[in-house]
Design a protein around this motif. Sequence first.
Motif, PDB file in Angstrom:
ATOM      1  N   GLY A 161      -1.183  16.816  -2.504  1.00 54.48           N
ATOM      2  CA  GLY A 161      -2.241  16.425  -1.563  1.00 54.48           C
ATOM      3  C   GLY A 161      -2.177  14.943  -1.226  1.00 54.48           C
ATOM      4  O   GLY A 161      -2.309  14.549  -0.059  1.00 54.48           O
ATOM      5  N   LYS A 162      -1.947  14.100  -2.214  1.00 55.86           N
ATOM      6  CA  LYS A 162      -1.816  12.660  -1.976  1.00 55.86           C
ATOM      7  C   LYS A 162      -0.597  12.359  -1.111  1.00 55.86           C
ATOM      8  O   LYS A 162      -0.647  11.484  -0.241  1.00 55.86           O
ATOM      9  CB  LYS A 162      -1.732  11.905  -3.304  1.00 55.86           C
ATOM     10  CG  LYS A 162      -3.027  11.919  -4.084  1.00 55.86           C
ATOM     11  CD  LYS A 162      -2.846  11.273  -5.444  1.00 55.86           C
ATOM     12  CE  LYS A 162      -4.074  11.442  -6.305  1.00 55.86           C
ATOM     13  NZ  LYS A 162      -3.904  10.821  -7.633  1.00 55.86           N
ATOM     14  N   LEU A 163       0.487  13.077  -1.340  1.00 58.20           N
ATOM     15  CA  LEU A 163       1.682  12.890  -0.519  1.00 58.20           C
ATOM     16  C   LEU A 163       1.392  13.247   0.938  1.00 58.20           C
ATOM     17  O   LEU A 163       1.770  12.507   1.855  1.00 58.20           O
ATOM     18  CB  LEU A 163       2.841  13.736  -1.050  1.00 58.20           C
ATOM     19  CG  LEU A 163       4.119  13.715  -0.202  1.00 58.20           C
ATOM     20  CD1 LEU A 163       4.725  12.314  -0.153  1.00 58.20           C
ATOM     21  CD2 LEU A 163       5.121  14.726  -0.757  1.00 58.20           C
ATOM     22  N   ILE A 164       0.712  14.350   1.159  1.00 56.70           N
ATOM     23  CA  ILE A 164       0.373  14.765   2.530  1.00 56.70           C
ATOM     24  C   ILE A 164      -0.519  13.716   3.193  1.00 56.70           C
ATOM     25  O   ILE A 164      -0.308  13.357   4.360  1.00 56.70           O
ATOM     26  CB  ILE A 164      -0.297  16.156   2.527  1.00 56.70           C
ATOM     27  CG1 ILE A 164       0.730  17.214   2.095  1.00 56.70           C
ATOM     28  CG2 ILE A 164      -0.897  16.481   3.893  1.00 56.70           C
ATOM     29  CD1 ILE A 164       0.123  18.564   1.768  1.00 56.70           C
ATOM     30  N   MET A 181       5.076   1.297   3.466  1.00 51.05           N
ATOM     31  CA  MET A 181       4.725   1.229   2.046  1.00 51.05           C
ATOM     32  C   MET A 181       3.966   2.479   1.624  1.00 51.05           C
ATOM     33  O   MET A 181       4.224   3.053   0.559  1.00 51.05           O
ATOM     34  CB  MET A 181       3.875  -0.020   1.766  1.00 51.05           C
ATOM     35  CG  MET A 181       4.616  -1.324   1.923  1.00 51.05           C
ATOM     36  SD  MET A 181       3.506  -2.772   1.861  1.00 51.05           S
ATOM     37  CE  MET A 181       3.064  -2.775   0.110  1.00 51.05           C
ATOM     38  N   VAL A 182       3.030   2.907   2.466  1.00 55.17           N
ATOM     39  CA  VAL A 182       2.214   4.082   2.165  1.00 55.17           C
ATOM     40  C   VAL A 182       3.076   5.347   2.177  1.00 55.17           C
ATOM     41  O   VAL A 182       2.986   6.180   1.276  1.00 55.17           O
ATOM     42  CB  VAL A 182       1.030   4.179   3.160  1.00 55.17           C
ATOM     43  CG1 VAL A 182       0.358   5.535   3.098  1.00 55.17           C
ATOM     44  CG2 VAL A 182       0.022   3.065   2.880  1.00 55.17           C
ATOM     45  N   ILE A 183       3.912   5.494   3.190  1.00 54.18           N
ATOM     46  CA  ILE A 183       4.778   6.682   3.284  1.00 54.18           C
ATOM     47  C   ILE A 183       5.675   6.791   2.058  1.00 54.18           C
ATOM     48  O   ILE A 183       5.800   7.864   1.462  1.00 54.18           O
ATOM     49  CB  ILE A 183       5.635   6.624   4.569  1.00 54.18           C
ATOM     50  CG1 ILE A 183       4.762   6.883   5.796  1.00 54.18           C
ATOM     51  CG2 ILE A 183       6.777   7.637   4.508  1.00 54.18           C
ATOM     52  CD1 ILE A 183       5.454   6.564   7.111  1.00 54.18           C
ATOM     53  N   LEU A 184       6.287   5.683   1.676  1.00 58.70           N
ATOM     54  CA  LEU A 184       7.224   5.691   0.554  1.00 58.70           C
ATOM     55  C   LEU A 184       6.533   5.716  -0.807  1.00 58.70           C
ATOM     56  O   LEU A 184       7.163   6.007  -1.818  1.00 58.70           O
ATOM     57  CB  LEU A 184       8.141   4.468   0.640  1.00 58.70           C
ATOM     58  CG  LEU A 184       9.050   4.416   1.859  1.00 58.70           C
ATOM     59  CD1 LEU A 184       9.769   3.065   1.921  1.00 58.70           C
ATOM     60  CD2 LEU A 184      10.039   5.565   1.834  1.00 58.70           C
ATOM     61  N   GLY A 185       5.249   5.410  -0.825  1.00 59.55           N
ATOM     62  CA  GLY A 185       4.540   5.329  -2.098  1.00 59.55           C
ATOM     63  C   GLY A 185       4.928   4.089  -2.868  1.00 59.55           C
ATOM     64  O   GLY A 185       4.863   4.054  -4.090  1.00 59.55           O
ATOM     65  N   TYR A 186       5.323   3.061  -2.174  1.00 57.98           N
ATOM     66  CA  TYR A 186       5.724   1.796  -2.789  1.00 57.98           C
ATOM     67  C   TYR A 186       4.566   0.807  -2.655  1.00 57.98           C
ATOM     68  O   TYR A 186       4.233   0.398  -1.544  1.00 57.98           O
ATOM     69  CB  TYR A 186       6.986   1.251  -2.113  1.00 57.98           C
ATOM     70  CG  TYR A 186       7.480  -0.042  -2.716  1.00 57.98           C
ATOM     71  CD1 TYR A 186       8.136  -0.038  -3.938  1.00 57.98           C
ATOM     72  CD2 TYR A 186       7.271  -1.246  -2.075  1.00 57.98           C
ATOM     73  CE1 TYR A 186       8.582  -1.210  -4.505  1.00 57.98           C
ATOM     74  CE2 TYR A 186       7.714  -2.429  -2.636  1.00 57.98           C
ATOM     75  CZ  TYR A 186       8.370  -2.405  -3.850  1.00 57.98           C
ATOM     76  OH  TYR A 186       8.804  -3.581  -4.415  1.00 57.98           O
ATOM     77  N   HIS A 187       3.947   0.475  -3.770  1.00 64.10           N
ATOM     78  CA  HIS A 187       2.744  -0.369  -3.755  1.00 64.10           C
ATOM     79  C   HIS A 187       1.737   0.183  -2.742  1.00 64.10           C
ATOM     80  O   HIS A 187       1.242  -0.529  -1.868  1.00 64.10           O
ATOM     81  CB  HIS A 187       3.082  -1.828  -3.469  1.00 64.10           C
ATOM     82  CG  HIS A 187       3.927  -2.463  -4.530  1.00 64.10           C
ATOM     83  ND1 HIS A 187       3.426  -2.781  -5.776  1.00 64.10           N
ATOM     84  CD2 HIS A 187       5.227  -2.813  -4.539  1.00 64.10           C
ATOM     85  CE1 HIS A 187       4.385  -3.316  -6.506  1.00 64.10           C
ATOM     86  NE2 HIS A 187       5.500  -3.341  -5.786  1.00 64.10           N
ATOM     87  N   GLY A 215       0.058   9.009  -6.232  1.00 67.47           N
ATOM     88  CA  GLY A 215       0.426  10.287  -6.818  1.00 67.47           C
ATOM     89  C   GLY A 215       1.831  10.229  -7.405  1.00 67.47           C
ATOM     90  O   GLY A 215       2.483   9.192  -7.430  1.00 67.47           O
ATOM     91  N   ARG A 216       2.301  11.360  -7.850  1.00 71.26           N
ATOM     92  CA  ARG A 216       3.593  11.438  -8.540  1.00 71.26           C
ATOM     93  C   ARG A 216       4.784  11.275  -7.610  1.00 71.26           C
ATOM     94  O   ARG A 216       5.811  10.730  -7.982  1.00 71.26           O
ATOM     95  CB  ARG A 216       3.684  12.805  -9.241  1.00 71.26           C
ATOM     96  CG  ARG A 216       4.977  12.953 -10.018  1.00 71.26           C
ATOM     97  CD  ARG A 216       5.118  14.329 -10.644  1.00 71.26           C
ATOM     98  NE  ARG A 216       3.864  14.771 -11.246  1.00 71.26           N
ATOM     99  CZ  ARG A 216       3.638  15.997 -11.636  1.00 71.26           C
ATOM    100  NH1 ARG A 216       4.558  16.919 -11.500  1.00 71.26           N
ATOM    101  NH2 ARG A 216       2.488  16.338 -12.168  1.00 71.26           N
TER     102      ARG A 216
END
Length: 128
Positions: free
Chosen positions: A8-11, A62-68, A122-123
């Motif tokens: 869900g966080k990834l979406i 950054m948000v898309i990649l989950g980087y910081h 998220g993971r």
Amino acid sequence: MLENADLGKLIIRLTLGGLLLFHGVAKLFHGVGGIENMLGGHGIPTIFAYGVFVGELIAPLMVILGYHTRIGALLIVFNMLVAIALAHGSQLSSLSGTGGWALELQGFFLFIAFALIFLGPGRYRLKN
């Protein structure tokens, strides 16, 4: 089976970052002249118009990649607050022609980014 907070966080990250990234790419190809004019009209140095690339290109990536992610989301929140204050302030209490809030897109970007500050990436993310 359908309970997967990390998915869900990834979406959420892909949706927020992907949709906002389109705005940044458009400014990359068409320039920030309109933003410069708006800033100048408010007495703000026009060089700050280039900050939109941070809020609409770097932060969404950054948000898309989950980087910081939390920092990227905070940058998006700041970007949207500035956009609402400078360009859309008169529409805060307005409805669109179809009955929705006139600022629903800006509100979506703002509040989803704000939620991501608390949710985190998220993971499924790049390691920080």
